[in-house]
Scaffold this motif. Structure first.
Motif, PDB file in Angstrom:
ATOM      1  N   ALA A  86      -1.398   7.068   1.527  1.00 46.72           N
ATOM      2  CA  ALA A  86      -0.069   7.482   1.086  1.00 46.72           C
ATOM      3  C   ALA A  86      -0.168   8.484  -0.063  1.00 46.72           C
ATOM      4  N   ALA A  87      -1.044   8.188  -1.019  1.00 49.28           N
ATOM      5  CA  ALA A  87      -1.206   9.079  -2.174  1.00 49.28           C
ATOM      6  C   ALA A  87      -1.704  10.453  -1.748  1.00 49.28           C
ATOM      7  N   TYR A  88      -2.617  10.490  -0.783  1.00 48.06           N
ATOM      8  CA  TYR A  88      -3.168  11.760  -0.328  1.00 48.06           C
ATOM      9  C   TYR A  88      -2.089  12.592   0.372  1.00 48.06           C
ATOM     10  N   LEU A  89      -1.283  11.948   1.220  1.00 48.97           N
ATOM     11  CA  LEU A  89      -0.216  12.662   1.917  1.00 48.97           C
ATOM     12  C   LEU A  89       0.812  13.206   0.929  1.00 48.97           C
ATOM     13  N   ILE A  90       1.181  12.392  -0.049  1.00 50.86           N
ATOM     14  CA  ILE A  90       2.154  12.825  -1.050  1.00 50.86           C
ATOM     15  C   ILE A  90       1.598  13.983  -1.873  1.00 50.86           C
ATOM     16  N   TYR A  91       0.316  13.918  -2.202  1.00 54.25           N
ATOM     17  CA  TYR A  91      -0.326  14.989  -2.974  1.00 54.25           C
ATOM     18  C   TYR A  91      -0.304  16.315  -2.218  1.00 54.25           C
ATOM     19  N   ILE A  92      -0.716  16.276  -0.942  1.00 49.16           N
ATOM     20  CA  ILE A  92      -0.722  17.505  -0.138  1.00 49.16           C
ATOM     21  C   ILE A  92       0.709  17.995   0.077  1.00 49.16           C
ATOM     22  N   GLY A  93       1.628  17.050   0.311  1.00 41.91           N
ATOM     23  CA  GLY A  93       3.024  17.422   0.509  1.00 41.91           C
ATOM     24  C   GLY A  93       3.617  18.080  -0.713  1.00 41.91           C
ATOM     25  N   TRP A  94       3.297  17.553  -1.888  1.00 42.63           N
ATOM     26  CA  TRP A  94       3.799  18.126  -3.129  1.00 42.63           C
ATOM     27  C   TRP A  94       3.260  19.539  -3.350  1.00 42.63           C
TER      28      TRP A  94
END
Length: 213
Positions: A86-94
């Motif tokens: 989840a953290a990785y997806l949010i990071y790339i999304g941001w």
């Protein structure tokens, strides 16, 4: 080997069907390939697809070793995997959402700003940390694949799943990087960056809030 394939034909068909559905079902892998293809070109999309296909083998290996069952039964391990993903997806999304048009939709004429190694790494990590994929493999190797199924057949199943992912996502990268489509996408690149960022962040939030059951 031919006799083994015949004896496990029903399993083989079931794995093939599930692998097809698994690869084409919308998810973080698909969004990531779209992001890298539209943002950095066809080569980036293809290397991301290769990273996803290689990550599939990691799931295959721990499923064969029986670790998928351990992960599914351990609240801590599953939660750790879930929150990392989840953290990785949010990071790339941001990063996509705040790109300020740094993700230039191009036609592979030398403006690519994402290395092949990084594109591969993004695809590999995205799939590796996807708890949906973990549960998918758990269902395959506990509900479909018999305990009597030989190691060689399980490797064949893994090859099918990996190949289906590589074929589907590579096809998406090739289609999305068609010059005619790229010209259209280029007109809305800022909005696309923001949309992709929102989708990835949404996937990350959904993963974080999902139940481990």
């Amino acid at each position: 080997m031919y006799i083994e394939i015949v004896n496990n034909f029903q399993e083989l068909i079931a794995v093939f069907i599930i692998a097809t559905v698994m690869s084409i079902s919308p998810g973080s892998d698909f969004v990531m390939v779209v992001r890298n293809t539209l943002g950095f070109g066809r080569t980036a999309g293809l290397y991301s697809s290769l990273g996803i296909a290689c990550a599939i083998w990691l799931h295959v290996l721990y499923s064969i070793a029986g670790l998928a069952l351990i992960i599914s039964k351990s609240v801590f391990l599953f939660s750790l995997l879930k929150y990392l993903g989840a953290a990785y997806l949010i990071y790339i999304g941001w990063k996509s959402f705040n790109s300020n048009s740094n993700l230039v939709i191009n036609n592979e004429e030398g403006t690519n700003t994402l290395s092949n190694a990084m594109a591969f790494k993004i695809g590999f990590i995205t799939n590796t940390l996807n708890p949906k994929t973990t549960l998918f493999f758990l269902s395959i190797f506990t509900q479909i694949v018999s305990v009597e199924t030989s190691l060689s057949m399980q490797i064949i199943y893994g090859s099918i799943i990996s190949f289906m992912h590589l074929s589907w996502f590579s096809g998406c990268a090739i289609f999305l990087s068609h010059p005619a489509l790229l010209r259209r996408f280029n007109m809305y690149k800022d909005k696309i960056d923001k949309l992709v960022g929102i989708v990835l962040i949404s996937f990350g939030a959904k993963v974080a809030m999902s139940s481990s059951n």
